[in-house]
Design a protein around this motif. Structure first.
Motif, mmCIF file in Angstrom:
data_model
loop_
_atom_site.group_PDB
_atom_site.id
_atom_site.type_symbol
_atom_site.label_atom_id
_atom_site.label_comp_id
_atom_site.label_asym_id
_atom_site.label_seq_id
_atom_site.Cartn_x
_atom_site.Cartn_y
_atom_site.Cartn_z
ATOM 1 N N GLU A 198 0.778 -0.939 -0.196
ATOM 2 C CA GLU A 198 -0.126 -0.148 -0.109
ATOM 3 C C GLU A 198 0.867 1.274 0.064
ATOM 4 O OE1 GLU A 198 -3.263 0.127 -0.277
ATOM 5 O OE2 GLU A 198 -3.077 -2.129 -1.025
ATOM 6 N N VAL A 199 2.118 1.052 0.095
ATOM 7 C CA VAL A 199 2.925 2.257 -0.116
ATOM 8 C C VAL A 199 3.142 2.643 -1.213
ATOM 9 C CG1 VAL A 199 5.399 3.012 0.779
ATOM 10 C CG2 VAL A 199 4.054 1.275 2.318
ATOM 11 N N THR A 200 3.291 4.025 -1.606
ATOM 12 C CA THR A 200 3.495 4.593 -2.868
ATOM 13 C C THR A 200 5.115 4.776 -2.840
ATOM 14 O OG1 THR A 200 3.210 6.936 -1.874
ATOM 15 C CG2 THR A 200 1.453 5.906 -2.806
ATOM 16 N N GLU A 201 5.600 4.699 -4.117
ATOM 17 C CA GLU A 201 6.882 4.886 -4.430
ATOM 18 C C GLU A 201 7.494 6.238 -3.930
ATOM 19 O OE1 GLU A 201 10.121 4.239 -8.230
ATOM 20 O OE2 GLU A 201 7.929 4.436 -8.510
ATOM 21 N N LYS A 202 8.493 6.366 -3.410
ATOM 22 C CA LYS A 202 9.124 7.381 -2.745
ATOM 23 C C LYS A 202 10.157 8.231 -3.819
ATOM 24 C CE LYS A 202 9.724 4.661 1.474
ATOM 25 N NZ LYS A 202 8.873 3.656 0.919
#
Length: 239
Positions: free
Chosen positions: A122-126
């Motif tokens: 669920e993490v977006t690309e940094k």
């Protein structure tokens, strides 16, 4: 006897590797084992996993962990600073379940190429350039809770450099141990008490520490601020 599965889990910094492993371990009380390759002197993930999952056996780096796979499932978390192309393990990697946890928006990477299964977190690309990952072992240090909260807010808001990922285990003055976690792309920073016996006399001997990953970090200033959060022996004895 058939060997239990060995799960090799990797992915970019802060993609949710430990979170995914923790989810698997909390869905069952079956005895399992866990090791984090690349953690070295700051076993934050190992401490968090074993404190919250008492049925999980911790494995120190360098131990003969392959033997454990004969009696229980084994989860091996691979830190992102390790080169997957040069990774040498005491097992046939092709016989393991190779799982990559990648953020949304990351379409192609070395993790995709290496894995036998790719999971989207669920993490977006940094968009943070990761140039440093300093670590501090704080075992024996007891921190003032109010000072710790101020330090943590400053840290994740960029007072000591651009932070992509930060996690730590801290001991506070009433004897409790807390796990702190922050990552760019995660919904919120989190912290909670670990289910460990309180230390009510002297200084704790169990592990505590901090790891920060980011860009243009100021490790000396971070260390000095942590020292300012700590309690001396006289103050600790008073409490």
């Amino acid at each position: 006897m058939d060997r239990h599965p060995i799960y090799l889990v990797t992915g970019p910094c802060g993609s949710g590797k430990t979170t995914w492993i923790h989810q698997q371990l909390t869905t069952s009380t079956e005895p399992s084992a866990y090791i984090c390759l690349g953690a070295n002197a700051t076993p934050i993930d190992l401490t968090y996993i074993t404190a919250t999952c008492p049925h999980v056996k911790p494995i120190a780096a360098g131990a003969a962990w392959t033997q454990l796979a004969e009696i229980q499932p084994l989860y091996v978390e691979i830190a992102p600073q390790l080169d997957l192309a040069k990774l040498q393990l005491p097992v046939d990697i092709e016989s393991c379940q190779r799982i990559a946890i990648v953020p949304k928006g990351l379409i192609e990477s070395e993790y995709h190429d290496w894995a036998s299964q790719t999971l989207i977190s669920e993490v977006t690309e940094k968009n943070v350039t990761l140039t440093a990952s300093p670590r501090w072992e704080l075992t024996g240090e007891v921190l003032d809770p109010a000072s710790l909260n101020i330090f943590w807010d400053e840290l994740i808001q960029g007072a000591y450099g651009e932070v992509a990922r930060a996690k730590g285990i801290f001991e506070i003055v009433d004897g409790r141990s807390f796990y702190f976690s922050f990552g760019v792309g995660f919904p919120d920073a989190t912290y909670f008490e670990l289910p460990l016996p309180p230390v009510l006399a002297g200084r704790p001997t169990r592990f505590s520490g901090l790891e920060v990953v980011g860009n243009n970090l100021q490790p000396q200033l971070i260390m000095e601020t942590l020292e300012d959060c700590g309690l001396d022996d006289r103050t600790l004895a008073h409490y």
